[in-house]
Design a protein around this motif. Sequence first.
Motif, PDB file in Angstrom:
ATOM      1  N   GLU A  15      75.127  51.776  59.518  1.00 11.48           N
ATOM      2  CA  GLU A  15      76.435  52.256  59.455  1.00 11.48           C
ATOM      3  C   GLU A  15      76.463  53.557  58.748  1.00 11.48           C
ATOM      4  O   GLU A  15      75.988  53.637  57.519  1.00 11.48           O
ATOM      5  N   ASP A  16      77.033  54.925  59.223  1.00 12.87           N
ATOM      6  CA  ASP A  16      76.895  55.813  58.415  1.00 12.87           C
ATOM      7  C   ASP A  16      77.777  55.877  57.211  1.00 12.87           C
ATOM      8  O   ASP A  16      78.827  54.909  56.976  1.00 12.87           O
ATOM      9  N   VAL A  17      77.418  56.635  56.264  1.00 12.86           N
ATOM     10  CA  VAL A  17      78.460  56.938  55.306  1.00 12.86           C
ATOM     11  C   VAL A  17      78.687  58.485  54.752  1.00 12.86           C
ATOM     12  O   VAL A  17      77.738  59.097  55.102  1.00 12.86           O
ATOM     13  N   ARG A  18      79.855  58.767  54.579  1.00  8.95           N
ATOM     14  CA  ARG A  18      80.188  60.124  54.203  1.00  8.95           C
ATOM     15  C   ARG A  18      79.939  60.579  52.805  1.00  8.95           C
ATOM     16  O   ARG A  18      80.297  59.575  52.016  1.00  8.95           O
ATOM     17  N   VAL A  19      79.428  61.624  52.607  1.00  6.85           N
ATOM     18  CA  VAL A  19      79.201  62.039  51.311  1.00  6.85           C
ATOM     19  C   VAL A  19      79.959  63.256  51.156  1.00  6.85           C
ATOM     20  O   VAL A  19      79.948  64.462  51.920  1.00  6.85           O
ATOM     21  N   GLU A  20      81.057  63.094  50.272  1.00  7.78           N
ATOM     22  CA  GLU A  20      81.964  64.402  50.189  1.00  7.78           C
ATOM     23  C   GLU A  20      81.642  65.253  48.383  1.00  7.78           C
ATOM     24  O   GLU A  20      82.072  64.474  47.630  1.00  7.78           O
ATOM     25  N   TYR A  21      80.941  66.185  48.860  1.00  2.00           N
ATOM     26  CA  TYR A  21      80.647  67.156  47.467  1.00  2.00           C
ATOM     27  C   TYR A  21      81.987  67.935  46.948  1.00  2.00           C
ATOM     28  O   TYR A  21      82.713  68.396  47.792  1.00  2.00           O
ATOM     29  N   GLU A  22      82.312  67.862  45.593  1.00  2.00           N
ATOM     30  CA  GLU A  22      83.303  68.507  45.061  1.00  2.00           C
ATOM     31  C   GLU A  22      83.003  70.234  45.501  1.00  2.00           C
ATOM     32  O   GLU A  22      83.832  71.068  45.724  1.00  2.00           O
ATOM     33  N   THR A  23      81.679  70.459  44.906  1.00  2.00           N
ATOM     34  CA  THR A  23      81.260  71.590  45.275  1.00  2.00           C
ATOM     35  C   THR A  23      80.123  71.852  46.410  1.00  2.00           C
ATOM     36  O   THR A  23      79.053  70.685  45.967  1.00  2.00           O
ATOM     37  N   ALA A  24      79.912  72.455  47.472  1.00  2.00           N
ATOM     38  CA  ALA A  24      79.064  72.239  48.405  1.00  2.00           C
ATOM     39  C   ALA A  24      77.665  72.535  47.825  1.00  2.00           C
ATOM     40  O   ALA A  24      77.361  73.449  47.005  1.00  2.00           O
ATOM     41  N   PRO A  25      76.450  71.575  47.703  1.00  2.00           N
ATOM     42  CA  PRO A  25      75.220  71.726  47.537  1.00  2.00           C
ATOM     43  C   PRO A  25      74.605  72.997  48.290  1.00  2.00           C
ATOM     44  O   PRO A  25      75.148  73.437  49.357  1.00  2.00           O
ATOM     45  N   GLU A  26      73.539  73.525  47.677  1.00  2.00           N
ATOM     46  CA  GLU A  26      72.947  74.605  48.346  1.00  2.00           C
ATOM     47  C   GLU A  26      72.354  74.214  49.431  1.00  2.00           C
ATOM     48  O   GLU A  26      71.647  73.409  49.587  1.00  2.00           O
ATOM     49  N   GLU A  27      72.687  75.168  50.458  1.00  5.03           N
ATOM     50  CA  GLU A  27      71.880  75.129  51.931  1.00  5.03           C
ATOM     51  C   GLU A  27      72.803  73.808  52.670  1.00  5.03           C
ATOM     52  O   GLU A  27      72.117  73.353  53.775  1.00  5.03           O
ATOM     53  N   TYR A  28      73.637  72.928  52.062  1.00  4.13           N
ATOM     54  CA  TYR A  28      74.069  72.008  52.828  1.00  4.13           C
ATOM     55  C   TYR A  28      75.943  72.318  53.010  1.00  4.13           C
ATOM     56  O   TYR A  28      76.458  72.899  51.910  1.00  4.13           O
ATOM     57  N   PRO A  29      76.556  71.624  53.719  1.00  2.00           N
ATOM     58  CA  PRO A  29      78.073  71.807  53.541  1.00  2.00           C
ATOM     59  C   PRO A  29      78.448  70.766  52.637  1.00  2.00           C
ATOM     60  O   PRO A  29      77.731  69.846  52.200  1.00  2.00           O
ATOM     61  N   ALA A  30      79.947  70.761  52.414  1.00  2.00           N
ATOM     62  CA  ALA A  30      80.435  70.230  51.282  1.00  2.00           C
ATOM     63  C   ALA A  30      80.653  68.448  51.721  1.00  2.00           C
ATOM     64  O   ALA A  30      80.506  67.849  50.928  1.00  2.00           O
ATOM     65  N   GLU A  31      80.540  68.246  52.916  1.00  2.00           N
ATOM     66  CA  GLU A  31      80.796  67.053  53.787  1.00  2.00           C
ATOM     67  C   GLU A  31      79.492  66.810  54.556  1.00  2.00           C
ATOM     68  O   GLU A  31      79.308  67.507  55.540  1.00  2.00           O
ATOM     69  N   LEU A  32      78.865  65.501  54.216  1.00  2.00           N
ATOM     70  CA  LEU A  32      77.869  65.201  54.920  1.00  2.00           C
ATOM     71  C   LEU A  32      78.081  63.890  55.425  1.00  2.00           C
ATOM     72  O   LEU A  32      78.790  63.070  54.958  1.00  2.00           O
ATOM     73  N   VAL A  33      77.375  63.620  56.572  1.00  2.00           N
ATOM     74  CA  VAL A  33      77.250  62.181  57.235  1.00  2.00           C
ATOM     75  C   VAL A  33      75.899  61.763  57.111  1.00  2.00           C
ATOM     76  O   VAL A  33      74.930  62.521  57.830  1.00  2.00           O
ATOM     77  N   ARG A  34      75.717  60.703  56.525  1.00  2.00           N
ATOM     78  CA  ARG A  34      74.236  60.173  56.264  1.00  2.00           C
ATOM     79  C   ARG A  34      74.138  58.520  56.743  1.00  2.00           C
ATOM     80  O   ARG A  34      75.178  57.975  56.473  1.00  2.00           O
ATOM     81  N   PRO A  35      73.029  58.318  57.286  1.00  2.00           N
ATOM     82  CA  PRO A  35      71.836  58.962  57.261  1.00  2.00           C
ATOM     83  C   PRO A  35      71.613  59.968  57.972  1.00  2.00           C
ATOM     84  O   PRO A  35      72.178  59.683  59.182  1.00  2.00           O
ATOM     85  N   ASP A  36      70.921  60.762  57.902  1.00  2.00           N
ATOM     86  CA  ASP A  36      70.470  62.027  58.875  1.00  2.00           C
ATOM     87  C   ASP A  36      69.350  61.529  59.368  1.00  2.00           C
ATOM     88  O   ASP A  36      68.191  61.922  59.242  1.00  2.00           O
TER      89      ASP A  36
END
Length: 576
Positions: free
Chosen positions: A266-287
């Motif tokens: 099952e996916d998990v959302r990762v929501e960054y307060e500040t977007a990490p380098e080369e990635y958007p602020a919101e990720l859906v993992r696992p990739d």
Amino acid sequence: MPTVDIDTDELRELTGYEDKSDEQLRDDLFELGLEYEGETEEGELRFEFEPDRLDRLSVEGVARSLQYHYGDSRGVHVPNTNDAEWTIEVEDVPEERPYVTGAVVRGLDLSEAGFDSLIQLQEKLHATMGRKRAKGAIGVHDLTMLKGEAAVEGGGKTVRYTGVDPDEVRFVPLESDAEMTPAEVIENHHIGTEYGHLVEDMDRVPAIYDSIGLFSFPPVVNGRRTEVTTDSRDLFIEMTGTDQWTIDHMLNIVCYALAARGGTIEDVRVEYETAPEEYPAELVRPDLSTTEKTVAHDDIETTLGIDLSAADVIDLLERSGLDGESTETEDGEPAYEVTIPPYRVDVRHPVDVIDDVGRAYGFNELEPRYPDVGTIGGRHERSRLERAVRETLVGLGFQGLLNFHMTDEEQVSGRMNLGDSEDVLGAAEPVQIRNPYSEDYTITRSWLLPSIMQVLENNTHRSYPQDLAEVGWVAHRDDEQNTGVAESRHVAAVLARHEVSFEDGKARLQALVESFGADVETPPTDHPTFISGRTAEIVVDGDAVGVIGEVHPKVLVEHDLELPVVAFEFDIEALR
């Protein structure tokens, strides 16, 4: 080389070959590149394998490889994932460990052997990709023991990855009955004393919370509340680290292993307060996205030394767990667009794909043959020159050295008194190691003298004089090179004696250069490593190629030396 312990009963069950003997399994695994290393005390078989195939760090990964080897599986398999219910919110996280990823796996029925395999996989990934948890650390939790806060936009649950004061919060860590602060864990808990050095210098340490409280103190230890047992059916997996790519691919390997045990991802959302380098602020993992490599047909045949049709190549690719489709190179030559599954972290170059094709074909099936052209081996011209220089240095009384190519910036710059100097030998921008294994080896050396000075420092208990020399490889950043790196060979020498002067070093230098039929001049110059007024440029046949001088007292003191040192270094190409 990494090893993996395999319960052969589990391997037979996972592959579906219940009648395979241990000896047959050993032979089959040898064809895949896993070498038998003996038995463990528990009766499991231990195998050593290539360090790049980290997807084989568990019995599930080994079983998957065997299923492809037997022809029972073909092509790329990507497990289906359900939509995310859980979110990891990242805020005010320690800058030393800014990245996180995660997944949920439901519906597991973990046997004792399956549980042990999960623990082994976690430990092996920590030791390899995770760089002993420094680059990536894994936390596996019983999902039923988590209580997520309601998501902001309704629906779903959240946990929070943040930084905390190590003396303020309290939780019960694994293998303990008492509440502790992170600081107390580092000081008193046996796991904390082993991994606490990874966070002990942080003002705020990493922590993961649910609505009840702290349940994970990465990368040190999980909380006891969410401890996984053989009764656990649903797991929450979180990974933190210093590199998003690394922890994402560690997660992929774990998810594939658990999917082989019947788990539903099952996916998990990762929501960054500040977007990490080369990635958007919101990720859906696992990739679990695949990647592509283009491999020329001629490269496959030339490397393996066999003739293959396009259908043969695609068949061998699919038997390797890859997918292949015929295409053409930019030059119009036959090639294949190869699809790489998300658990394969080792495929970085077309030659990695060719290796898979060769293994699927069977290296034992390749027929040895003599090369079409007879040749006689001999030393390269560069090697002959280096050997001649070394022999000449020995004749001049120097003892030859062979030092490491890797070092750190403090050794090549700070301890050599270079400061902010530019355009002097040794001051060029060094080549950085992207993922250094140790703080002592973060760059490649840009000149030789720092290495020789370290040898003198380590030899202060030896008698003098110590006349040392080295011919070796150096490199520095150079954007004009197609690799971005300028490489060269230098020759360097030191005279460490109670009574030594610039003239002694110049005499040795002159004897060395003139023995190769070249002329040397030493006009005055300045270099921060050497004493002003006792330093000269080395000019060979009109070209400035190095420096010679009496080493500055600051450098001597920095290396605990109590006697004068004269040194020189120059590019060996000047003697060609």
